[in-house]
Design a protein around this motif. Structure first.
Motif, PDB file in Angstrom:
ATOM      1  N   GLY A  55       3.070  16.648 -15.009  1.00  0.00           N
ATOM      2  CA  GLY A  55       4.492  15.588 -14.317  1.00  0.00           C
ATOM      3  C   GLY A  55       3.577  15.309 -13.266  1.00  0.00           C
ATOM      4  O   GLY A  55       2.552  14.708 -12.451  1.00  0.00           O
ATOM      5  N   PRO A  56       4.680  14.733 -12.246  1.00  0.00           N
ATOM      6  CA  PRO A  56       4.578  14.378 -10.539  1.00  0.00           C
ATOM      7  C   PRO A  56       3.558  15.104  -9.506  1.00  0.00           C
ATOM      8  O   PRO A  56       3.959  16.464 -10.507  1.00  0.00           O
ATOM      9  N   SER A  57       2.941  14.960  -8.935  1.00  0.00           N
ATOM     10  CA  SER A  57       2.572  15.496  -8.040  1.00  0.00           C
ATOM     11  C   SER A  57       3.483  16.385  -7.203  1.00  0.00           C
ATOM     12  O   SER A  57       3.874  16.482  -7.115  1.00  0.00           O
ATOM     13  N   PHE A  58       2.682  17.806  -7.155  1.00  0.00           N
ATOM     14  CA  PHE A  58       3.378  18.616  -6.900  1.00  0.00           C
ATOM     15  C   PHE A  58       2.846  18.045  -4.858  1.00  0.00           C
ATOM     16  O   PHE A  58       2.365  18.087  -4.780  1.00  0.00           O
ATOM     17  N   PRO A  59       4.063  18.859  -4.393  1.00  0.00           N
ATOM     18  CA  PRO A  59       4.009  18.716  -3.166  1.00  0.00           C
ATOM     19  C   PRO A  59       3.040  19.814  -2.303  1.00  0.00           C
ATOM     20  O   PRO A  59       2.614  20.777  -2.780  1.00  0.00           O
ATOM     21  N   ASN A  60       2.171  19.282  -1.247  1.00  0.00           N
ATOM     22  CA  ASN A  60       1.027  20.037  -0.955  1.00  0.00           C
ATOM     23  C   ASN A  60       1.506  21.449   0.158  1.00  0.00           C
ATOM     24  O   ASN A  60       0.996  22.026   0.907  1.00  0.00           O
ATOM     25  N   ASP A  61       2.574  21.094   0.882  1.00  0.00           N
ATOM     26  CA  ASP A  61       3.398  20.927   2.544  1.00  0.00           C
ATOM     27  C   ASP A  61       4.375  21.984   2.434  1.00  0.00           C
ATOM     28  O   ASP A  61       5.189  23.309   2.840  1.00  0.00           O
ATOM     29  N   ILE A  62       4.629  22.236   0.692  1.00  0.00           N
ATOM     30  CA  ILE A  62       5.444  23.517   0.644  1.00  0.00           C
ATOM     31  C   ILE A  62       5.089  25.042  -0.075  1.00  0.00           C
ATOM     32  O   ILE A  62       4.001  24.624  -1.009  1.00  0.00           O
ATOM     33  N   PHE A  63       5.612  26.153   0.711  1.00  0.00           N
ATOM     34  CA  PHE A  63       5.085  27.182  -0.656  1.00  0.00           C
ATOM     35  C   PHE A  63       5.570  27.153  -1.424  1.00  0.00           C
ATOM     36  O   PHE A  63       7.028  28.243  -1.402  1.00  0.00           O
ATOM     37  N   ALA A  64       4.952  27.706  -2.902  1.00  0.00           N
ATOM     38  CA  ALA A  64       5.694  27.397  -4.110  1.00  0.00           C
ATOM     39  C   ALA A  64       5.175  28.169  -4.858  1.00  0.00           C
ATOM     40  O   ALA A  64       4.098  27.274  -5.916  1.00  0.00           O
ATOM     41  N   PRO A  65       4.899  29.472  -5.589  1.00  0.00           N
ATOM     42  CA  PRO A  65       4.338  30.040  -5.891  1.00  0.00           C
ATOM     43  C   PRO A  65       3.839  29.648  -7.859  1.00  0.00           C
ATOM     44  O   PRO A  65       2.979  30.100  -8.321  1.00  0.00           O
ATOM     45  N   LEU A  66       5.011  29.401  -7.869  1.00  0.00           N
ATOM     46  CA  LEU A  66       5.204  29.794  -9.098  1.00  0.00           C
ATOM     47  C   LEU A  66       5.225  28.008 -10.233  1.00  0.00           C
ATOM     48  O   LEU A  66       5.281  27.885 -11.231  1.00  0.00           O
ATOM     49  N   VAL A  67       5.312  27.354  -9.264  1.00  0.00           N
ATOM     50  CA  VAL A  67       4.630  25.988  -8.899  1.00  0.00           C
ATOM     51  C   VAL A  67       3.370  25.119  -9.387  1.00  0.00           C
ATOM     52  O   VAL A  67       2.606  26.077  -8.772  1.00  0.00           O
ATOM     53  N   PRO A  68       3.207  24.682 -10.980  1.00  0.00           N
ATOM     54  CA  PRO A  68       1.146  24.659 -11.737  1.00  0.00           C
ATOM     55  C   PRO A  68       0.826  24.136 -10.672  1.00  0.00           C
ATOM     56  O   PRO A  68       0.340  23.008 -11.023  1.00  0.00           O
ATOM     57  N   ASN A  69       0.721  23.990  -9.124  1.00  0.00           N
ATOM     58  CA  ASN A  69      -0.174  23.051  -7.799  1.00  0.00           C
ATOM     59  C   ASN A  69      -1.800  23.496  -8.945  1.00  0.00           C
ATOM     60  O   ASN A  69      -2.104  25.219  -8.034  1.00  0.00           O
ATOM     61  N   THR A  70      -2.357  22.612  -9.067  1.00  0.00           N
ATOM     62  CA  THR A  70      -3.436  22.987  -9.623  1.00  0.00           C
ATOM     63  C   THR A  70      -5.071  22.188  -8.413  1.00  0.00           C
ATOM     64  O   THR A  70      -5.959  21.884  -8.476  1.00  0.00           O
ATOM     65  N   PHE A  71      -3.956  21.575  -7.163  1.00  0.00           N
ATOM     66  CA  PHE A  71      -5.237  21.295  -5.581  1.00  0.00           C
ATOM     67  C   PHE A  71      -5.607  22.581  -5.080  1.00  0.00           C
ATOM     68  O   PHE A  71      -4.831  23.921  -4.845  1.00  0.00           O
ATOM     69  N   PRO A  72      -7.247  22.475  -5.102  1.00  0.00           N
ATOM     70  CA  PRO A  72      -7.383  23.900  -4.361  1.00  0.00           C
ATOM     71  C   PRO A  72      -7.452  24.240  -2.869  1.00  0.00           C
ATOM     72  O   PRO A  72      -6.837  23.123  -2.273  1.00  0.00           O
ATOM     73  N   LEU A  73      -7.089  25.192  -2.391  1.00  0.00           N
ATOM     74  CA  LEU A  73      -7.388  25.593  -0.780  1.00  0.00           C
ATOM     75  C   LEU A  73      -8.336  25.623  -0.328  1.00  0.00           C
ATOM     76  O   LEU A  73      -9.848  25.220  -0.622  1.00  0.00           O
ATOM     77  N   THR A  93      15.871  29.617   0.383  1.00  0.00           N
ATOM     78  CA  THR A  93      16.676  30.543  -0.783  1.00  0.00           C
ATOM     79  C   THR A  93      16.741  29.781  -1.519  1.00  0.00           C
ATOM     80  O   THR A  93      17.676  29.488  -3.346  1.00  0.00           O
ATOM     81  N   ARG A  94      15.587  28.134  -2.178  1.00  0.00           N
ATOM     82  CA  ARG A  94      16.315  27.761  -2.596  1.00  0.00           C
ATOM     83  C   ARG A  94      14.886  27.216  -3.552  1.00  0.00           C
ATOM     84  O   ARG A  94      15.094  26.555  -4.444  1.00  0.00           O
ATOM     85  N   TYR A  95      14.252  28.030  -2.714  1.00  0.00           N
ATOM     86  CA  TYR A  95      12.710  27.849  -3.958  1.00  0.00           C
ATOM     87  C   TYR A  95      12.546  28.001  -5.360  1.00  0.00           C
ATOM     88  O   TYR A  95      11.970  26.683  -5.928  1.00  0.00           O
ATOM     89  N   ILE A  96      13.259  28.398  -5.847  1.00  0.00           N
ATOM     90  CA  ILE A  96      12.734  28.499  -7.008  1.00  0.00           C
ATOM     91  C   ILE A  96      13.899  27.196  -7.995  1.00  0.00           C
ATOM     92  O   ILE A  96      13.191  27.055  -8.942  1.00  0.00           O
ATOM     93  N   GLY A  97      15.057  27.412  -7.219  1.00  0.00           N
ATOM     94  CA  GLY A  97      15.923  25.929  -8.050  1.00  0.00           C
ATOM     95  C   GLY A  97      14.129  24.574  -7.847  1.00  0.00           C
ATOM     96  O   GLY A  97      14.560  23.727  -8.430  1.00  0.00           O
ATOM     97  N   TYR A  98      14.039  23.969  -6.388  1.00  0.00           N
ATOM     98  CA  TYR A  98      12.682  23.657  -6.544  1.00  0.00           C
ATOM     99  C   TYR A  98      12.227  23.418  -7.144  1.00  0.00           C
ATOM    100  O   TYR A  98      11.978  22.404  -7.560  1.00  0.00           O
ATOM    101  N   GLN A  99      11.516  24.191  -7.624  1.00  0.00           N
ATOM    102  CA  GLN A  99      10.277  24.523  -8.592  1.00  0.00           C
ATOM    103  C   GLN A  99      10.843  24.567  -9.597  1.00  0.00           C
ATOM    104  O   GLN A  99      10.465  23.524 -10.748  1.00  0.00           O
ATOM    105  N   ALA A 100      12.381  24.338 -10.272  1.00  0.00           N
ATOM    106  CA  ALA A 100      12.658  23.981 -11.904  1.00  0.00           C
ATOM    107  C   ALA A 100      13.027  22.733 -11.844  1.00  0.00           C
ATOM    108  O   ALA A 100      12.472  22.128 -13.209  1.00  0.00           O
ATOM    109  N   PHE A 101      12.673  21.733 -11.154  1.00  0.00           N
ATOM    110  CA  PHE A 101      12.001  20.470 -11.357  1.00  0.00           C
ATOM    111  C   PHE A 101      10.912  20.092 -11.698  1.00  0.00           C
ATOM    112  O   PHE A 101      10.268  18.638 -11.790  1.00  0.00           O
ATOM    113  N   ASP A 102       9.693  20.751 -10.965  1.00  0.00           N
ATOM    114  CA  ASP A 102       8.214  20.993 -11.007  1.00  0.00           C
ATOM    115  C   ASP A 102       7.357  21.190 -12.058  1.00  0.00           C
ATOM    116  O   ASP A 102       6.449  21.898 -11.575  1.00  0.00           O
TER     117      ASP A 102
END
Length: 728
Positions: free
Chosen positions: A97-115, A57-66
């Motif tokens: 900004g900093p590298s985003f984690p690759n092991d968390i589902f955060a669809p609103l984070v603009p992670n550019t690394f491919p699946l 339930t805190r994914y959005i709060g987590y994404q707000a930092f990145d």
């Protein structure tokens, strides 16, 4: 002498007595079974509800930092934006900004690394195993760990998860049972390696009957996920055929091509083919709304079948993250000195289409579809008015068990505004608190992530730490002076009032704007600097041109040459020596909150010349304090300000769908929008409507009118405020 007989002698023969300690007594079988049951329930609870990082339930709060480190990012705290003085966003390149984690589902984070790999896994809610596909340490290191798309492939499971949070109801009997027992989820891997790993470039859903086990050619490079996307409940009760996910990869090693359906692997060429742009995210959409901006539809997992309580499920994907379009830090008046605002209130949208309420024009030949027909009406109004800003004044979501997935509903609410690239801002209403398992703060942050949004969360401590959406918007001049000319305050009026501790079962009315919000408002209002009125947008551009002329001629600028200047925008000549009255005044302001203040139902002012009441518009919902905020305070605080320090000239509310009047109370106008949506309650003969507010003469005049469904003309057009008018 009396001899006492031992008590034990009364119970049997003394020589048969045996000494026993309590620890040697064999416990009853019922006690053992109860203890074992308690241990089982405790273990099951710990396994099922074990905490994760971050909690779901805190994914959005987590994404707000990145988020995107864009200079116009509007999800920043209000105090950060106050430090920015540029009127337009800079053209600096977007950085992530900093590298985003690759092991968390955060669809609103603009992670550019491919699946790199995709699969489907069956999860049982009452199981003890970790819901994760099998893997090896070597694969996790090279391709990335499995990431769960934490949105089940059947809407019944998501409804049940929301019900566990106490925020929604619904679902059929069989759907509740099977949705609680079995769910299927999509998992993917993502890697930061770029040289020796496959990249997923395309995803498709193929239903049984069209699945022909493709061999080479067009299907070269495709993988077929063996696990069916549809659960047993969907296949048995909804009678849906099996559905399989195919995904296409490029690159990688021979090991990565194991399981490809094509007989002989042919590496697809990436040259000049945009379809081979890597896929960077997958997400699930429930209901009939559009995908989240930046995502594109892949296919339908489950259709909308209300008889089985199925809302419909679709898979979406995102390729390269697209940053939101740049916006001015401060919205600007047009060159003619006007700024137009459209207020939209009480949309009450649901995951599904929703039912139309109190509509007299629908028929079997022309049925009413609540969300589609409302959006068509909004689109018509926006095309007619062409506003500079749209304000959503609360209750975007219906709550009441029908808007249980916020992320699936919001893009549908905002579709017409985003499609037309109109800046907008939103606050929340009481029904927004009844929707899904996101808090009000998380919903407000989500609104701030959408394109063209000016929405902010504001200080986290306000509304006793529970508020979301306490912010302001400065409107500036388009001239080089970048003058602050007008302010819009948007405050969170909350949901339901706190329960009475002595009568917790009783409805205690609606929430209100709290004391800390009032103090924050007064602090913000006090910092605005006074400007010369009437305002003429001459600015530094004209002065610079005069300076160049005088410098070239060798003549110094005299005071008289600076007294009279011409406006570049209107051609009007401003003469400092003229007798035209000028004065210093703070930029005026409007105040938006969802639930009306109690003073909205107080006696209105009267015209001193005619004695008529200063009010206009329809008011068909009983004038009762019970429909407004339980407690007042903000109105009195504004009235108590000295006249020269007061900036607010009007309040604008939603909440009451069949109130659309404007009433002047103690010198301040209080206006209602009236219902905008067919999904909210209404009244036969009371058309759906939107309120238009136009700031004229650089914010020195405020005019308002309504637009009705089925009518082209302006309704109830009146001037609320004009600078320098005689106070009545």
């Amino acid at each position: 002498m009396v001899t006492r007989t031992p008590a034990w002698s009364q119970l049997g023969t003394p020589d048969r007595r045996k000494r026993r300690c309590s620890c040697c007594t064999r416990p009853p079988i019922r006690f053992c079974l109860a203890w074992a049951g308690f241990i089982f329930l405790l273990t099951w609870t710990c396994l099922l509800y074990r905490p994760s990082f971050p909690p779901s339930t805190r994914y959005i709060g987590y994404q707000a930092f990145d988020m995107l480190a864009s200079p116009h990012s509007l999800a920043k705290p209000q105090q950060d934006l106050e430090e920015q003085h540029s009127s337009t966003a800079t053209s600096a390149p977007i950085t992530y900004g900093p590298s985003f984690p690759n092991d968390i589902f955060a669809p609103l984070v603009p992670n550019t690394f491919p699946l790199t790999e995709i699969t489907v896994h069956q999860c049982f809610r009452f199981g003890f195993e970790v819901c994760r596909p099998p893997s090896t340490a070597a694969k996790d290191a090279r391709l990335g760990p499995w990431v769960k798309v934490d949105r089940p492939l059947d809407s019944e499971s998501e409804v049940n998860e929301s019900k566990d949070k106490g925020k929604t109801t619904g679902g059929g009997v069989f759907g509740n049972i099977f949705g609680s027992l079995e769910s299927r989820y999509i998992f993917y891997r993502r890697s930061k390696r770029t040289s020796d790993v496959p990249n997923v470039v395309e995803v498709r859903l193929v239903e049984l009957g069209t699945d022909q086990n493709p061999q080479g050619g067009e299907w070269a490079g495709w993988h077929r996920v063996k696990t069916d996307l549809r659960s047993h409940y969907m296949r048995i009760f909804m009678q849906l055929p099996p559905l399989h996910l195919y995904y296409r990869t490029v690159g990688g090693t021979d090991e990565d091509r194991v399981g490809i359906e094509a007989g002989e692997y042919h590496e697809p060429s990436k040259a000049g083919n945009s379809t081979y742009q890597p896929v960077t995210e997958l997400d699930i959409v429930y209901g009939n709304g559009p995908p989240w901006p930046g995502f594109e539809p892949v296919g339908q997992v489950a259709p909308y079948q209300p008889e089985f309580s199925s809302s419909g499920v679709r898979l979406t994907m995102r390729r390269a993250p697209i940053p939101n379009p740049p916006l001015p830090v401060h919205p600007l008046f047009k060159a003619d000195g006007t700024f137009k605002i459209v207020q939209l209130a009480d949309m009450h949208f649901s995951v599904t289409h929703g039912d139309c309420r109190e509509v007299d024009w629908q028929s079997s030949e022309k049925p009413c579809v609540a969300d589609d027909d409302t959006n068509a009406l909004i689109g018509q109004w926006l095309d007619e008015e062409k506003p500079d800003l749209v304000v959503w004044s609360g209750d975007q979501l219906n709550g009441q068990g029908s808007s249980w997935d916020v992320k699936s509903v919001l893009p549908k609410v905002l579709k017409e505004v985003i499609d037309r690239k109109i800046p907008w801002a939103a606050i929340q209403g009481n029904h927004d608190s009844e929707s899904g398992h996101l808090s009000r703060v998380e919903q407000q942050r989500m609104l701030g992530l959408l394109p063209f949004s000016l929405t902010r969360t504001g200080p986290a401590s306000l509304h006793d730490g529970e508020g979301a959406g306490n912010f302001y918007i400065e409107l500036h001049s388009p001239a080089p002076d970048d003058m602050h000319l007008f302010t819009l305050y948007l405050l969170d009026s909350g949901s339901a009032a706190p329960k009475d501790k002595w009568k917790p079962w009783k409805w205690n009315g609606y929430d209100w704007i709290r004391k800390d919000q009032i103090e924050w408002f007064l602090k913000v209002s006090a910092k605005w600097k006074k400007i010369a009125r009437p305002y003429i947008p001459d600015g530094a551009k004209d002065l610079g041109r005069l300076w160049k002329v005088k410098r070239r001629s060798g003549t110094a600028l005299s005071p008289s040459s600076l007294v009279q200047r011409q406006s570049a925008a209107t051609g009007e000549v401003w003469n400092g020596n003229a007798t035209k009255a000028t004065h210093l005044a703070k930029p005026k302001a409007l105040f938006f909150c969802h639930i009306p203040i109690p003073e909205a139902f107080a006696p209105v002012d009267k015209d001193p010349h005619t004695g008529s009441k200063l009010e206009f518009g329809e008011e068909q919902e009983g004038a009762t304090f019970e429909g407004g905020q339980k407690n007042g305070g903000i109105f009195d605080a504004i009235v108590a300000q000295p006249q020269e320090e007061r900036d607010v000239v009007g309040f604008f509310h939603g909440h009451m769908h069949i109130n659309a009047a404007c009433r002047r109370v103690t010198g301040l106008w209080i206006c209602f929008n009236g219902g905008t949506s067919y999904a909210g309650y209404g009244k036969i003969g009371f058309p759906r409507r939107t309120r238009v507010i136009e700031l004229q003469q650089w914010g020195e005049k405020v005019t308002t009118w309504h637009r009705y469904e089925g009518r082209k003309e302006r309704i109830d057009e009146n001037t609320l405020y004009e600078e320098g008018e005689k106070k009545q």
